[in-house]
Scaffold this active site. Structure first.
Site, PDB file in Angstrom:
ATOM      1  N   LYS A   1       0.847  -1.210   0.000  1.00 20.00           N
ATOM      2  CA  LYS A   1       0.000   0.000   0.000  1.00 20.00           C
ATOM      3  C   LYS A   1       0.873   1.247   0.000  1.00 20.00           C
ATOM      4  CE  LYS A   1      -4.004   1.933   2.496  1.00 20.00           C
ATOM      5  NZ  LYS A   1      -4.926   1.748   3.641  1.00 20.00           N
TER       6      LYS A   1
ATOM      7  N   SER B   1      -9.766   1.443   2.565  1.00 21.43           N
ATOM      8  CA  SER B   1      -8.967   2.245   1.666  1.00 21.43           C
ATOM      9  C   SER B   1      -7.861   1.459   0.941  1.00 21.43           C
ATOM     10  CB  SER B   1      -8.321   3.406   2.441  1.00 21.43           C
ATOM     11  OG  SER B   1      -7.447   2.908   3.432  1.00 21.43           O
TER      12      SER B   1
ATOM     13  N   SER C   1      -9.875  -0.806   6.723  1.00 23.40           N
ATOM     14  CA  SER C   1      -9.289  -0.674   5.389  1.00 23.40           C
ATOM     15  C   SER C   1      -8.547  -1.873   4.845  1.00 23.40           C
ATOM     16  CB  SER C   1      -8.372   0.541   5.337  1.00 23.40           C
ATOM     17  OG  SER C   1      -9.153   1.689   5.224  1.00 23.40           O
TER      18      SER C   1
HETATM   19  N1  GLN Z   1     -13.384   3.865   6.023  1.00 19.63           N
HETATM   20  C1  GLN Z   1     -12.691   4.237   7.216  1.00 19.63           C
HETATM   21  C2  GLN Z   1     -12.278   5.677   7.152  1.00 19.63           C
HETATM   22  O1  GLN Z   1     -12.524   6.266   6.161  1.00 19.63           O
HETATM   23  C3  GLN Z   1     -11.520   3.336   7.451  1.00 19.63           C
HETATM   24  C4  GLN Z   1     -10.338   3.721   6.691  1.00 19.63           C
HETATM   25  C5  GLN Z   1      -9.094   2.955   7.089  1.00 19.63           C
HETATM   26  O2  GLN Z   1      -9.153   1.933   7.777  1.00 19.63           O
HETATM   27  N2  GLN Z   1      -7.961   3.536   6.730  1.00 19.63           N
HETATM   28  O3  GLN Z   1     -11.737   6.210   8.047  1.00 19.63           O
END
Ligand code: GLN
Length: 422
Positions: free
Chosen positions: A28, A103, A127
């Site tokens: 990532k 994400s 995410s």
């Molecule tokens: N969807 C969640 C957020 O927008 C989780 C994102 C993540 O785990 N980085 O914060």
């Protein structure tokens, strides 16, 4: 490479030989790679090349893995669809025309499309698990402190962990074996109480295991998702597990508490991107305040700006007690509820996501709808617990993931339970 899973395709060779000899790994793009740009999916870091490797990257290289590139993601990890990336959306290889989740959508898509054997993502509020569920692969969010965050560009430090994505539970567990363990560069890491080999735990043995099903985590679930989930529970019972309903009343407050805490931490973490210390330096005119503002206006996307504004507000004098402190109280309550549940059951099961993958573009104008989709994943981050998402089946709209949550440092148990489904 038609799914736009990668922001940068560049090979980083192994430095030694080890358990991941010959394996290709996608990383990532918020995990630092020495000499290879690390953008966090943001215009702000479009040209940022880290001078050092994250601990997990060093461990991959030491284990014989070949890194094949840096994957697409929601900007700074803020999103559930990978559509807030400044580098364009990633498409879901397992559900045409739909988002891969986020994400870490690029990491899940790379594995689902066979563009990498394995991948690393980060999970602040789901995410790793969300894109694993939407793309039909396995994802693990480790217990807070099991995996080093050194070299992970911070979104919300108190919530996040780096975690593996892979086609099978066993392969995800093998990758976890490589990245787990204390790191002197991250004081929040600790040695698990027992020395376990996670890959060996993927033996499919759930005989005698008690699985709790939190009724609150089924309330908002789509009907098709629910049917797949119930069928997966049947399979686990057939394999020798028992299931029982449990209640986690506090999870009703989890999404609100999560977003207050995550945005507050983000507003502080992202202050360093000012075009001087870090970030795009545009040679802006005016005094320092005007030049910082211009760099941030240009470098950040809409969702990131929204969160910095809300997070700054939640921390400001006069509102701190009303928002930030209350969210911390809710967080403590969520943790207590999980602790109480684990006195009676070994693991907790729910759908990973209450909904199937969104169509591309569907949720972009509705941030609230996007935040609510995190209902089943964020409680786990608030409580710092481990969880795995395993493919449970499909609806017409795409893959469905089963989430199994364990007590702190109970990775071996959720890996064992998850492997019974595969
Ligand atoms: N969807 C969640 C957020 O927008 C989780 C994102 C993540 O785990 N980085 O914060």
């Amino acid at each position: 490479m038609s799914y736009n899973a990668f922001i940068t395709e560049e090979t980083i060779e192994a430095t030694a030989s080890g358990p991941l000899d010959g394996a290709t790994v996608a990383v990532k793009d918020n995990i630092s790679t020495e000499g290879v740009r690390t953008t966090c999916g943001s215009t702000m870091l479009e040209e940022y090349v880290p001078p050092y490797d994250a601990t997990v990257v060093q461990r991959l290289k030491d284990a014989g893995a070949t890194i094949v590139g840096k994957t697409n993601m929601d900007e700074f990890g803020m999103g559930t669809t990978t559509e807030t990336s400044a580098f364009g959306a990633t498409e879901n290889p397992a559900a045409e025309g739909r988002v891969p989740g986020g994400s870490s959508g690029g990491s899940a898509a790379a594995v689902a499309a066979g563009e990498a054997d394995l991948a690393l993502g980060s999970d602040t509020g789901g995410s790793v698990r969300c894109p694993a569920a939407f793309c039909g692969v396995v994802g693990i969010k480790p217990t807070y402190g099991l995996v080093s965050r050194y070299g992970l560009v911070a979104y919300a430090n108190s919530l996040e962990q780096i975690g593996p994505l892979a086609p099978t539970v066993e392969e995800a567990a093998e990758l976890l074996d490589v990245i787990a363990g204390p790191d002197p560069n991250d004081a929040t890491t600790r040695e698990p109480d027992e020395d376990v080999e996670y890959a060996a735990a993927a033996n499919g043995d759930v005989e005698g295991l008690t699985i709790g099903v939190p009724t609150e985590l089924l309330e908002g679930a789509d009907e098709g998702v629910r049917a797949v989930f119930e069928a997966a529970l049947d399979d686990l019972r057939d394999a020798g597990a028992t299931t029982e309903d449990v209640s986690l009343p506090s999870v009703e407050t989890a999404v609100q508490a999560y977003y207050v805490i995550a945005m507050s931490e983000a507003s502080s973490n992202l202050a360093r991107f000012d075009g001087v210390r870090y970030g795009k330096s545009g040679g802006y005119e005016g005094n320092w305040n005007e030049s910082f503002a211009a760099a941030r206006e240009e470098g950040f996307g809409e969702e990131v700006k929204r969160r910095i504004l809300l997070g700054t507000y939640a921390l400001s004098a006069g509102y701190h007690d009303k928002y930030y402190k209350q969210a911390q109280d809710a967080r403590a309550w969520v943790k207590q509820d999980f602790d109480a549940a684990f006195e009676d059951v070994d693991v907790l099961a729910s759908p990973t996501m209450p909904v199937p993958p969104f169509e591309l573009g569907e949720s972009l104008d509705d941030p609230l709808q996007m935040y609510l989709a995190d209902a089943n994943t964020v409680p786990v981050n608030l409580a710092n617990l481990p969880a795995i998402s395993v493919p449970a089946g499909e609806t017409d709209e795409g893959p469905v993931g089963l989430q199994l949550v364990g007590p702190a440092f109970g990775e071996a148990t959720i890996i064992r339970a998850g492997s019974a489904l595969a």
